[in-house]
Design a protein around this motif. Structure first.
Motif, short mmCIF file in Angstrom:
data_model
loop_
_atom_site.label_atom_id
_atom_site.label_comp_id
_atom_site.label_asym_id
_atom_site.label_seq_id
_atom_site.Cartn_x
_atom_site.Cartn_y
_atom_site.Cartn_z
N VAL A 52 17.47 -19.10 33.72
CA VAL A 52 16.61 -19.02 32.55
C VAL A 52 15.13 -19.23 32.88
O VAL A 52 14.25 -18.67 32.21
CB VAL A 52 17.07 -20.01 31.46
CG1 VAL A 52 16.70 -21.43 31.80
CG2 VAL A 52 16.54 -19.62 30.09
N PHE A 53 14.84 -20.01 33.92
CA PHE A 53 13.45 -20.36 34.20
C PHE A 53 12.55 -19.15 34.45
O PHE A 53 11.39 -19.16 34.04
CB PHE A 53 13.37 -21.31 35.41
CG PHE A 53 14.02 -22.64 35.17
CD1 PHE A 53 13.87 -23.33 33.99
CD2 PHE A 53 14.82 -23.22 36.16
CE1 PHE A 53 14.48 -24.55 33.77
CE2 PHE A 53 15.44 -24.44 35.96
CZ PHE A 53 15.27 -25.11 34.76
N PRO A 54 13.01 -18.07 35.11
CA PRO A 54 12.11 -16.95 35.38
C PRO A 54 11.92 -16.00 34.20
O PRO A 54 11.12 -15.06 34.30
CB PRO A 54 12.79 -16.21 36.55
CG PRO A 54 13.91 -17.07 37.00
CD PRO A 54 14.29 -17.92 35.83
N GLN A 55 12.65 -16.18 33.10
CA GLN A 55 12.63 -15.19 32.02
C GLN A 55 11.29 -15.20 31.29
O GLN A 55 10.76 -16.25 30.96
CB GLN A 55 13.79 -15.42 31.06
CG GLN A 55 15.15 -15.42 31.72
CD GLN A 55 15.36 -14.23 32.64
OE1 GLN A 55 15.02 -13.08 32.28
NE2 GLN A 55 15.89 -14.48 33.82
N ARG A 56 10.80 -14.03 31.03
CA ARG A 56 9.48 -13.88 30.42
C ARG A 56 9.39 -14.61 29.08
O ARG A 56 8.44 -15.35 28.82
CB ARG A 56 9.15 -12.39 30.23
CG ARG A 56 7.77 -12.12 29.65
CD ARG A 56 7.56 -10.63 29.40
NE ARG A 56 6.20 -10.38 28.96
CZ ARG A 56 5.21 -10.05 29.77
NH1 ARG A 56 5.43 -9.94 31.07
NH2 ARG A 56 4.00 -9.83 29.31
N GLY A 65 3.04 -19.97 31.33
CA GLY A 65 2.19 -18.98 31.98
C GLY A 65 2.69 -17.57 31.75
O GLY A 65 3.82 -17.35 31.29
N ALA A 66 1.84 -16.62 32.07
CA ALA A 66 2.16 -15.21 31.84
C ALA A 66 3.15 -14.72 32.89
O ALA A 66 3.38 -15.34 33.92
CB ALA A 66 0.88 -14.38 31.89
N GLY A 67 3.73 -13.54 32.59
CA GLY A 67 4.64 -12.92 33.52
C GLY A 67 6.06 -13.42 33.35
O GLY A 67 6.38 -14.21 32.47
N GLY A 68 6.93 -12.93 34.23
CA GLY A 68 8.33 -13.30 34.16
C GLY A 68 9.23 -12.08 34.14
O GLY A 68 8.77 -10.94 34.00
N GLU A 69 10.50 -12.33 34.27
CA GLU A 69 11.48 -11.26 34.33
C GLU A 69 11.83 -10.73 32.94
O GLU A 69 11.78 -11.47 31.96
CB GLU A 69 12.76 -11.75 35.02
CG GLU A 69 12.57 -12.17 36.46
CD GLU A 69 13.86 -12.67 37.08
OE1 GLU A 69 14.91 -12.64 36.40
OE2 GLU A 69 13.81 -13.10 38.25
N ASN A 74 16.67 -12.04 29.68
CA ASN A 74 15.50 -12.27 28.81
C ASN A 74 15.83 -11.88 27.38
O ASN A 74 15.47 -12.60 26.43
CB ASN A 74 14.33 -11.44 29.33
CG ASN A 74 13.02 -11.78 28.62
OD1 ASN A 74 12.54 -12.91 28.70
ND2 ASN A 74 12.45 -10.81 27.93
N ASP A 75 16.54 -10.77 27.19
CA ASP A 75 16.90 -10.32 25.85
C ASP A 75 17.80 -11.34 25.15
O ASP A 75 17.64 -11.60 23.94
CB ASP A 75 17.61 -8.96 25.91
CG ASP A 75 16.70 -7.83 26.36
OD1 ASP A 75 15.46 -8.02 26.34
OD2 ASP A 75 17.23 -6.77 26.75
N ILE A 76 18.73 -11.93 25.89
CA ILE A 76 19.66 -12.88 25.28
C ILE A 76 18.95 -14.17 24.93
O ILE A 76 19.20 -14.77 23.87
CB ILE A 76 20.86 -13.11 26.22
CG1 ILE A 76 21.76 -11.87 26.18
CG2 ILE A 76 21.64 -14.37 25.84
CD1 ILE A 76 22.89 -11.87 27.17
N VAL A 77 18.06 -14.65 25.78
CA VAL A 77 17.29 -15.86 25.47
C VAL A 77 16.48 -15.64 24.19
O VAL A 77 16.47 -16.50 23.29
CB VAL A 77 16.37 -16.23 26.64
CG1 VAL A 77 15.43 -17.36 26.24
CG2 VAL A 77 17.19 -16.67 27.85
N ARG A 78 15.82 -14.50 24.09
CA ARG A 78 15.02 -14.21 22.89
C ARG A 78 15.90 -14.09 21.66
O ARG A 78 15.59 -14.65 20.59
CB ARG A 78 14.22 -12.92 23.07
CG ARG A 78 13.34 -12.61 21.84
CD ARG A 78 12.76 -11.21 21.86
NE ARG A 78 11.84 -11.01 22.97
CZ ARG A 78 12.09 -10.22 24.00
NH1 ARG A 78 13.26 -9.58 24.09
NH2 ARG A 78 11.20 -10.06 24.95
N ALA A 79 17.02 -13.38 21.76
CA ALA A 79 17.90 -13.17 20.61
C ALA A 79 18.49 -14.49 20.12
O ALA A 79 18.64 -14.70 18.91
CB ALA A 79 19.01 -12.20 20.98
#
Length: 221
Positions: A52-56, A65-69, A74-79
């Motif tokens: 989870v740490f690298p996800q945008r 900070g900016a950037g990330g995968e 990433n979609d699941i973390v956001r959802a």
């Protein structure tokens, strides 16, 4: 219409949600990082949560900070964040988070803490307010549902609180990020689950390069 009650956690391949129990005051004490128990705990926790740490979106939400995968993780973390209108957690999870979360706590919704401690609501920047519930898990869930409206309620943790809600028949959905790590010992997610009362129906399985995301609907046997 009431939303879904769910939990969403990362679990090791051998079934652990967290490393061996180390007091949170030791983890965050000034000299804690030199304690071998704390060093092992932090190493295992970091390995478990490495996906989870690298996800945008995660980085943006915690202002890392900016950037990330970008991609399925990433979609699941956001959802998961977007579906959640309120959260419920136990006192131990809150105690650790109070020391670890940034001032702008990462929930941005009401959070209901199941506890015996009496305390006024604790409002944080960014829309997170912690409410302390002293009359049990049903009351905490009722308040969370009212606050969430038509969005979902997440049982955030820890493991004992999740299983208490599962065994009470109050959880509609399991979502688990299964990480390819082995702990050997620690805090099991399904310790003391009442398996005779719970049956699961697979909803979806989504592999990524880092973890496998599993979702199950819950039904009573």
């Amino acid at each position: 219409m009431a939303g879904t009650v769910f939990f969403s956690v990362t679990m090791s391949l051998d079934g652990f949600m967290a490393p061996d129990n180390v007091p949170v005051k030791d983890v965050f004490a000034p000299g804690g990082r030199s304690d071998p128990r704390v060093q092992r705990w932090l190493a295992q926790w970091s390995e478990l949560q490495a996906w989870v740490f690298p996800q945008r979106w995660f980085r943006e939400n915690l202002k890392l900070g900016a950037g990330g995968e970008e991609g399925v993780d990433n979609d699941i973390v956001r959802a998961t964040f977007e579906r959640t209108g309120a959260s419920v957690m136990g006192k131990r999870m809150f105690d650790g988070g109070e020391l670890a979360w940034p001032e702008d706590a990462p929930f941005h919704t009401p959070v209901f803490v199941v506890t015996h401690t009496r305390r006024d609501p604790w409002e944080r920047p960014g829309g997170t307010t912690f409410h302390f519930v002293n009359d049990g898990i049903h009351s905490a869930l009722d308040q969370a549902r009212a606050a969430a409206g038509d969005r979902d309620v997440r049982i955030a943790g820890g493991a004992e609180t999740i299983i208490e809600y599962v065994n009470a028949g109050l959880v509609d959905e399991f979502t688990i990020a299964l990480a390819p790590v082995l702990f050997g010992s620690g805090i099991r997610l399904f310790e003391n689950v009442d398996a005779d009362r719970i049956a699961l129906e697979p909803v979806r399985s989504e592999p990524s390069p880092r973890v496998t995301h599993l979702t199950y609907a819950v039904r009573r046997r």
